[in-house]
Design a protein around this motif. Structure first.
Motif, mmCIF file in Angstrom:
data_model
loop_
_atom_site.group_PDB
_atom_site.id
_atom_site.type_symbol
_atom_site.label_atom_id
_atom_site.label_comp_id
_atom_site.label_asym_id
_atom_site.label_seq_id
_atom_site.Cartn_x
_atom_site.Cartn_y
_atom_site.Cartn_z
ATOM 1 N N GLU A 16 0.832 -1.210 0.000
ATOM 2 C CA GLU A 16 0.000 0.000 0.000
ATOM 3 C C GLU A 16 0.873 1.269 0.000
ATOM 4 O OE1 GLU A 16 -3.323 0.265 -0.432
ATOM 5 O OE2 GLU A 16 -3.287 -1.922 -0.682
ATOM 6 N N LYS A 17 1.927 1.255 0.816
ATOM 7 C CA LYS A 17 2.847 2.396 0.850
ATOM 8 C C LYS A 17 3.526 2.577 -0.508
ATOM 9 C CE LYS A 17 4.107 2.173 5.753
ATOM 10 N NZ LYS A 17 5.215 1.901 6.694
ATOM 11 N N LEU A 18 3.895 1.446 -1.118
ATOM 12 C CA LEU A 18 4.537 1.473 -2.429
ATOM 13 C C LEU A 18 3.612 2.088 -3.469
ATOM 14 C CD1 LEU A 18 6.861 0.384 -4.385
ATOM 15 C CD2 LEU A 18 5.374 -1.577 -4.660
ATOM 16 N N LYS A 19 2.351 1.659 -3.482
ATOM 17 C CA LYS A 19 1.386 2.183 -4.454
ATOM 18 C C LYS A 19 1.181 3.687 -4.277
ATOM 19 C CE LYS A 19 -2.426 0.018 -5.276
ATOM 20 N NZ LYS A 19 -3.668 -0.774 -5.156
ATOM 21 N N LEU A 20 1.083 4.148 -3.016
ATOM 22 C CA LEU A 20 0.877 5.578 -2.760
ATOM 23 C C LEU A 20 2.077 6.410 -3.260
ATOM 24 C CD1 LEU A 20 -0.679 5.582 0.837
ATOM 25 C CD2 LEU A 20 -1.808 6.213 -1.312
ATOM 26 N N GLU A 21 3.272 5.943 -2.997
ATOM 27 C CA GLU A 21 4.441 6.700 -3.428
ATOM 28 C C GLU A 21 4.586 6.701 -4.941
ATOM 29 O OE1 GLU A 21 9.150 7.355 -2.455
ATOM 30 O OE2 GLU A 21 7.903 6.249 -1.054
ATOM 31 N N VAL A 22 4.289 5.566 -5.573
ATOM 32 C CA VAL A 22 4.381 5.474 -7.030
ATOM 33 C C VAL A 22 3.376 6.430 -7.672
ATOM 34 C CG1 VAL A 22 3.894 3.922 -8.965
ATOM 35 C CG2 VAL A 22 5.342 3.156 -7.100
ATOM 36 N N GLU A 24 2.130 9.146 -6.289
ATOM 37 C CA GLU A 24 2.585 10.505 -5.989
ATOM 38 C C GLU A 24 3.692 10.935 -6.954
ATOM 39 O OE1 GLU A 24 5.032 12.102 -2.341
ATOM 40 O OE2 GLU A 24 2.961 11.674 -1.724
ATOM 41 N N LEU A 25 4.600 10.032 -7.271
ATOM 42 C CA LEU A 25 5.697 10.335 -8.173
ATOM 43 C C LEU A 25 5.287 10.279 -9.635
ATOM 44 C CD1 LEU A 25 8.559 8.366 -6.384
ATOM 45 C CD2 LEU A 25 8.189 10.834 -6.387
ATOM 46 N N GLY A 26 4.213 9.607 -9.917
ATOM 47 C CA GLY A 26 3.733 9.514 -11.295
ATOM 48 C C GLY A 26 4.563 8.576 -12.155
ATOM 49 N N ILE A 27 5.054 7.493 -11.563
ATOM 50 C CA ILE A 27 5.836 6.512 -12.310
ATOM 51 C C ILE A 27 5.238 5.122 -12.126
ATOM 52 C CG2 ILE A 27 7.995 7.831 -12.186
ATOM 53 C CD1 ILE A 27 8.887 5.967 -9.920
ATOM 54 N N SER A 28 5.755 4.182 -12.890
ATOM 55 C CA SER A 28 5.257 2.799 -12.776
ATOM 56 C C SER A 28 5.992 2.073 -11.647
ATOM 57 C CB SER A 28 5.491 2.054 -14.091
ATOM 58 O OG SER A 28 6.878 1.911 -14.312
ATOM 59 N N ILE A 29 5.380 0.958 -11.192
ATOM 60 C CA ILE A 29 5.994 0.148 -10.139
ATOM 61 C C ILE A 29 7.343 -0.413 -10.609
ATOM 62 C CG2 ILE A 29 5.775 -1.968 -8.764
ATOM 63 C CD1 ILE A 29 2.804 -1.310 -8.398
#
Length: 173
Positions: A16-22, A24-29
């Motif tokens: 969940e933290k990973l998805k939120l940061e991705v 926010e940054l506007g990039i892919s996982i």
């Protein structure tokens, strides 16, 4: 560049933290994972060279930090490399200014002004000893074989002349 897949399970909270940061940054996982792994590997390699390294740390606003992360992610850059690049560019610019100022100061100190410079073709040669004129604080000497010009009477001579004048005037009467 050839690419490989990495697959693994992580805890739901971390995902969940990973998805939120991705987001926010506007990039892919995958891009985010590549960035994180690169950063980790770079840090791991740096641990051996820490004796020659210094840390520079600053706190920034959340907005500035988010903007930084977005630029890093879009350009596929590591934060450390990006910041070191900025610092090096700024330092080179400042050092170039200092060098230019230093050279300019040396030129103005070391070179005579244009008005002081002589043209080698029109410059006079060194004068002979005989033709040297006396300095301002030296009195010129008169040649011995010439008669001196009449000098002004001294104070004593002037007083004597005044005293003798009345006597001459009395004898004429």
């Amino acid at each position: 560049m050839e690419m490989k897949n990495i697959c693994g399970k992580i805890p739901v909270e971390l995902h969940e933290k990973l998805k939120l940061e991705v987001e926010e940054l506007g990039i892919s996982i995958p891009k985010y994972l590549e960035m994180v792994i690169e950063e980790h590997m770079t840090r791991k390699g740096e641990k051996t060279d820490m004796a020659n390294s210094r840390t520079v740390a600053v706190q920034v606003t959340e907005d500035l930090f988010s903007r930084l992360k977005a630029v890093l992610a879009k350009n596929g850059m590591k934060q450390k490399d990006f910041l070191i690049g900025l610092i090096e560019a700024a330092l080179e610019e400042e050092e170039a200014k200092w060098k230019a100022e230093s050279e300019e100061a040396e030129e103005t100190e070391g070179e005579p002004a244009e008005s002081e410079m002589e043209d080698p073709e029109t410059a006079e040669s060194e004068p002979d000893e005989e033709s040297v004129e006396p300095e301002a604080d030296e009195e010129p000497t008169e040649p011995e074989n010439e008669e001196p010009a009449e000098a002004e009477p001294t104070e004593l001579e002037t007083e004597e002349a005044e005293e003798s004048e009345p006597e001459e005037a009395e004898s004429e009467e």
